[in-house]
Design a protein around this motif. Structure first.
Motif, PDB file in Angstrom:
ATOM      1  N   LEU A 200       0.825  -1.193   0.000  1.00 17.06           N
ATOM      2  CA  LEU A 200       0.000   0.000   0.000  1.00 17.06           C
ATOM      3  C   LEU A 200       0.866   1.252   0.000  1.00 17.06           C
ATOM      4  O   LEU A 200       1.945   1.271   0.589  1.00 17.06           O
ATOM      5  N   ASN A 201       0.378   2.297  -0.679  1.00 18.63           N
ATOM      6  CA  ASN A 201       1.117   3.556  -0.737  1.00 18.63           C
ATOM      7  C   ASN A 201       1.183   4.181   0.652  1.00 18.63           C
ATOM      8  O   ASN A 201       0.158   4.425   1.292  1.00 18.63           O
ATOM      9  N   GLU A 202       2.394   4.456   1.098  1.00 20.38           N
ATOM     10  CA  GLU A 202       2.596   4.915   2.474  1.00 20.38           C
ATOM     11  C   GLU A 202       1.985   6.284   2.737  1.00 20.38           C
ATOM     12  O   GLU A 202       1.314   6.502   3.757  1.00 20.38           O
ATOM     13  N   ALA A 203       2.201   7.234   1.838  1.00 25.27           N
ATOM     14  CA  ALA A 203       1.735   8.604   2.069  1.00 25.27           C
ATOM     15  C   ALA A 203       0.218   8.650   2.234  1.00 25.27           C
ATOM     16  O   ALA A 203      -0.304   9.375   3.099  1.00 25.27           O
ATOM     17  N   ASP A 204      -0.509   7.891   1.425  1.00 23.63           N
ATOM     18  CA  ASP A 204      -1.971   7.872   1.523  1.00 23.63           C
ATOM     19  C   ASP A 204      -2.438   7.092   2.749  1.00 23.63           C
ATOM     20  O   ASP A 204      -3.311   7.550   3.495  1.00 23.63           O
ATOM     21  N   PHE A 205      -1.865   5.917   2.972  1.00 23.34           N
ATOM     22  CA  PHE A 205      -2.336   5.066   4.067  1.00 23.34           C
ATOM     23  C   PHE A 205      -2.098   5.730   5.422  1.00 23.34           C
ATOM     24  O   PHE A 205      -2.890   5.555   6.352  1.00 23.34           O
ATOM     25  N   ALA A 206      -1.038   6.502   5.531  1.00 28.53           N
ATOM     26  CA  ALA A 206      -0.738   7.181   6.795  1.00 28.53           C
ATOM     27  C   ALA A 206      -1.823   8.181   7.184  1.00 28.53           C
ATOM     28  O   ALA A 206      -1.964   8.522   8.365  1.00 28.53           O
ATOM     29  N   GLU A 207      -2.604   8.665   6.206  1.00 32.84           N
ATOM     30  CA  GLU A 207      -3.648   9.652   6.481  1.00 32.84           C
ATOM     31  C   GLU A 207      -4.950   9.010   6.960  1.00 32.84           C
ATOM     32  O   GLU A 207      -5.873   9.720   7.389  1.00 32.84           O
ATOM     33  N   ALA A 208      -5.051   7.684   6.884  1.00 32.75           N
ATOM     34  CA  ALA A 208      -6.281   7.000   7.298  1.00 32.75           C
ATOM     35  C   ALA A 208      -6.420   7.046   8.809  1.00 32.75           C
ATOM     36  O   ALA A 208      -5.438   6.892   9.547  1.00 32.75           O
ATOM     37  N   ALA A 209      -7.637   7.254   9.291  1.00 27.55           N
ATOM     38  CA  ALA A 209      -7.890   7.260  10.730  1.00 27.55           C
ATOM     39  C   ALA A 209      -7.671   5.864  11.293  1.00 27.55           C
ATOM     40  O   ALA A 209      -8.201   4.881  10.768  1.00 27.55           O
ATOM     41  N   SER A 210      -6.893   5.779  12.377  1.00 27.69           N
ATOM     42  CA  SER A 210      -6.566   4.489  12.972  1.00 27.69           C
ATOM     43  C   SER A 210      -7.689   4.057  13.911  1.00 27.69           C
ATOM     44  O   SER A 210      -7.633   4.282  15.124  1.00 27.69           O
ATOM     45  N   LYS A 211      -8.714   3.441  13.336  1.00 29.32           N
ATOM     46  CA  LYS A 211      -9.889   3.028  14.109  1.00 29.32           C
ATOM     47  C   LYS A 211     -10.350   1.648  13.656  1.00 29.32           C
ATOM     48  O   LYS A 211     -10.138   1.259  12.518  1.00 29.32           O
ATOM     49  N   PRO A 212     -11.006   0.893  14.545  1.00 28.33           N
ATOM     50  CA  PRO A 212     -11.516  -0.427  14.168  1.00 28.33           C
ATOM     51  C   PRO A 212     -12.759  -0.332  13.307  1.00 28.33           C
ATOM     52  O   PRO A 212     -13.508   0.659  13.376  1.00 28.33           O
ATOM     53  N   THR A 213     -12.985  -1.339  12.511  1.00 28.69           N
ATOM     54  CA  THR A 213     -14.176  -1.395  11.657  1.00 28.69           C
ATOM     55  C   THR A 213     -15.448  -1.286  12.489  1.00 28.69           C
ATOM     56  O   THR A 213     -16.429  -0.660  12.071  1.00 28.69           O
ATOM     57  N   GLU A 214     -15.448  -1.921  13.664  1.00 31.22           N
ATOM     58  CA  GLU A 214     -16.644  -1.916  14.499  1.00 31.22           C
ATOM     59  C   GLU A 214     -17.066  -0.505  14.861  1.00 31.22           C
ATOM     60  O   GLU A 214     -18.248  -0.144  14.750  1.00 31.22           O
ATOM     61  N   GLY A 215     -16.114   0.315  15.299  1.00 37.20           N
ATOM     62  CA  GLY A 215     -16.450   1.659  15.728  1.00 37.20           C
ATOM     63  C   GLY A 215     -16.839   2.581  14.594  1.00 37.20           C
ATOM     64  O   GLY A 215     -17.702   3.456  14.736  1.00 37.20           O
ATOM     65  N   VAL A 216     -16.212   2.401  13.428  1.00 33.11           N
ATOM     66  CA  VAL A 216     -16.481   3.288  12.291  1.00 33.11           C
ATOM     67  C   VAL A 216     -17.792   2.932  11.602  1.00 33.11           C
ATOM     68  O   VAL A 216     -18.584   3.814  11.249  1.00 33.11           O
ATOM     69  N   VAL A 217     -18.029   1.623  11.416  1.00 31.84           N
ATOM     70  CA  VAL A 217     -19.168   1.195  10.604  1.00 31.84           C
ATOM     71  C   VAL A 217     -20.195   0.385  11.386  1.00 31.84           C
ATOM     72  O   VAL A 217     -21.371   0.735  11.437  1.00 31.84           O
ATOM     73  N   PHE A 218     -19.768  -0.708  12.008  1.00 36.88           N
ATOM     74  CA  PHE A 218     -20.721  -1.673  12.571  1.00 36.88           C
ATOM     75  C   PHE A 218     -21.698  -1.030  13.556  1.00 36.88           C
ATOM     76  O   PHE A 218     -22.889  -1.358  13.556  1.00 36.88           O
ATOM     77  N   GLU A 219     -21.180  -0.150  14.412  1.00 33.76           N
ATOM     78  CA  GLU A 219     -22.028   0.421  15.462  1.00 33.76           C
ATOM     79  C   GLU A 219     -22.922   1.554  14.952  1.00 33.76           C
ATOM     80  O   GLU A 219     -23.751   2.065  15.708  1.00 33.76           O
ATOM     81  N   LYS A 220     -22.777   1.938  13.676  1.00 36.46           N
ATOM     82  CA  LYS A 220     -23.552   3.053  13.123  1.00 36.46           C
ATOM     83  C   LYS A 220     -24.479   2.641  11.988  1.00 36.46           C
ATOM     84  O   LYS A 220     -25.509   3.280  11.768  1.00 36.46           O
ATOM     85  N   THR A 221     -24.140   1.613  11.264  1.00 36.60           N
ATOM     86  CA  THR A 221     -24.878   1.268  10.059  1.00 36.60           C
ATOM     87  C   THR A 221     -26.223   0.605  10.368  1.00 36.60           C
ATOM     88  O   THR A 221     -26.373  -0.094  11.379  1.00 36.60           O
ATOM     89  N   ASP A 222     -27.195   0.818   9.471  1.00 39.55           N
ATOM     90  CA  ASP A 222     -28.482   0.126   9.590  1.00 39.55           C
ATOM     91  C   ASP A 222     -28.452  -1.210   8.839  1.00 39.55           C
ATOM     92  O   ASP A 222     -29.462  -1.905   8.784  1.00 39.55           O
TER      93      ASP A 222
END
Length: 473
Positions: A237-259
């Motif tokens: 993976l490209n380092e410069a782009d990947f470094a900008e991603a928020a370091s969070k688990p899938t559960e917190g970003v999506v699972f706990e919010k999605t319908d």
């Protein structure tokens, strides 16, 4: 027939099973029951093989790629490997895999598989029963019927049947590691499950939901795949782009919010092996309740676990004790105190001890170059010193803090070096210079044994030597 891609995330810091597990050689790459057994990672790969599964997708750090390849080769398994330039938690790892696979298979389904859990039972049958729900756009999280009020696990509450699907149910909510009384109340409700860490969804669904809830990270991760480096052995993976991603688990970003979330009860034997007590409980015990792994002699011992990785270990008269011996560290603990091993790791970290991060090999001896008879003719003075080292795949040596007239030359293989504030990968002919700001950890990230040459030039004018490069390339 629809097939599913097992997605195995090989990250983690490896503190709960210290000293066997370390940051740079975490639990998933360790053998489950002694020197002759398979590793957690190998068992996870083998568990998810067969007609319903594609070759797995493995997301790991660049320092672990060699270990992944070696362990896949040992069990004769193929996989697509995706290398992260740095850890950014499970969310970006899962999303990067979805983008990479969706390019060649737009209808791809994933089942996210913990690389370091023990699971026995009809898992594949439950996964197959959820295919239609995943194809319809649901994100399925698998729940384990709880056996007791565990405060170290997350819980998922059951909100009743999901209309149109027999295999899945509606999710009432998520409870993260509740206190004892709340955990017991969840058990008493008969409508809560342990969160297993397994989930299932289509690649397109997780891409769409990430774009909805964290569009910035979604864009950067997509670019890290788009502008990454695809080689025969892995996608980097490209380092410069990947470094900008928020370091969070899938559960917190999506699972706990999605319908789109759904629950599938999973009736299997499951353990995340989060302590040495848990490791003892899943291991085969002798008539005295002992678990003895490696070269061990036990006299008058009961309900005790002894693991010897590199030498003979003898114990006498122990009861309810854990003894874990590795080449550079020894742990002795009461069986019911093993959750506190993490406090030992915290103390070691506070002292900047390398034993928290790596299994240190014997340091190479720095010997006068002219005493190496086969190359003595190349030396003109006493100012040149030489040492050599061979590093097995996934293992590490430490180049101590010091002046830059000390260097390591890679003779064979590929290594990844991490110094204070910088990192680089070096292949045959590459050089790594000592750093006056701190030690350098050199891990064999290749697929074969690495050979290194350690050189000291006592009177070299180091002013013209190149500075370390802060990169992962």
């Amino acid at each position: 027939m629809t097939t599913i891609y097992p997605l195995i995330i090989c990250g983690g810091k490896g503190t709960r099973l210290w000293p066997l597990s370390r940051t740079q050689s975490p639990k998933q790459f360790q053998k489950i029951s002694g020197p002759e057994s398979s590793t957690f990672f190998q068992v996870a790969v083998q568990r998810h093989s067969g007609p319903v599964y594609n070759d797995p997708v493995i997301v790991t750090g660049v320092t672990h790629r060699g270990t992944v390849v070696k362990q896949l080769r040992e069990i004769q398994a193929n996989a697509q490997i995706i290398c992260e330039p740095m850890g950014r938690n499970t969310g970006p790892a899962v999303l990067a895999a979805a983008h990479a696979i969706a390019r060649k298979d737009p209808n791809a389904l994933f089942v996210v598989v913990p690389a370091d859990h023990i699971i026995e039972g009809p898992l594949t049958e439950t996964v197959e029963s959820c295919i239609s729900a995943a194809q319809a756009g649901h994100i399925i999280t698998f729940g384990i019927p709880p056996r007791y009020a565990e405060t170290g696990f997350g819980y998922i509450t059951d909100a009743g049947p999901m209309e149109g699907f027999d295999a899945i149910r509606r999710v009432g909510g998520f409870v993260e590691k509740p206190p004892q009384d709340e955990a017991q109340a969840l058990i008493d409700s008969k409508a809560a499950y342990w969160a297993s860490g397994l989930s299932m969804f289509s690649a397109q669904t997780i891409i769409d939901e990430y774009q909805k809830f964290d569009p910035r990270t979604a864009a950067y991760v997509a670019d890290s795949v788009e502008f990454g480096s695809q080689t025969p052995e892995a996608l980097y993976l490209n380092e410069a782009d990947f470094a900008e991603a928020a370091s969070k688990p899938t559960e917190g970003v999506v699972f706990e919010k999605t319908d789109r979330i759904a629950l599938a009860p999973l009736d299997v034997s499951w353990d995340d092996v989060g302590s040495w007590l848990a490791m003892y409980n899943i291991s085969a015990q002798d008539q005295n309740g002992n678990v003895l792994q490696g070269d061990v002699i036990a006299l008058d011992a009961m309900n005790t676990m002894v693991r010897a990785d590199s030498r003979l270990v003898s114990v006498v008269g122990l009861t309810d004790v854990i003894v874990i011996d590795t080449p550079d560290a020894l742990l002795v603990a009461k069986m019911d105190e093993t959750q506190n091993v993490k406090k030992i790791v915290e103390e070691l970290k506070s002292q900047s001890r390398t034993e928290t991060e790596v299994h240190a090999e014997a340091k190479p001896a720095m010997v006068p170059f002219e005493k190496q008879k086969e190359v003595a003719r190349l030396v003109e003075s006493d100012n040149f010193h030489l040492g050599t080292a061979e590093i097995e795949v996934g293992r590490t040596v430490i180049l101590d803090k010091g002046p830059r007239n000390r260097q390591v030359i890679v003779v064979q293989g590929s290594v990844h070096a991490t110094g204070p504030g910088w990192s680089k990968t070096a292949t045959e002919g590459g050089r790594i210079y000592a750093d006056e700001n701190g030690p350098i950890r050199i891990v064999n990230s290749g697929e074969e044994k690495a050979e290194l040459l350690f050189v000291t030039l006592e009177k070299l004018d180091v002013g013209d030597l190149p500075l370390p490069m802060a990169s992962n390339a």
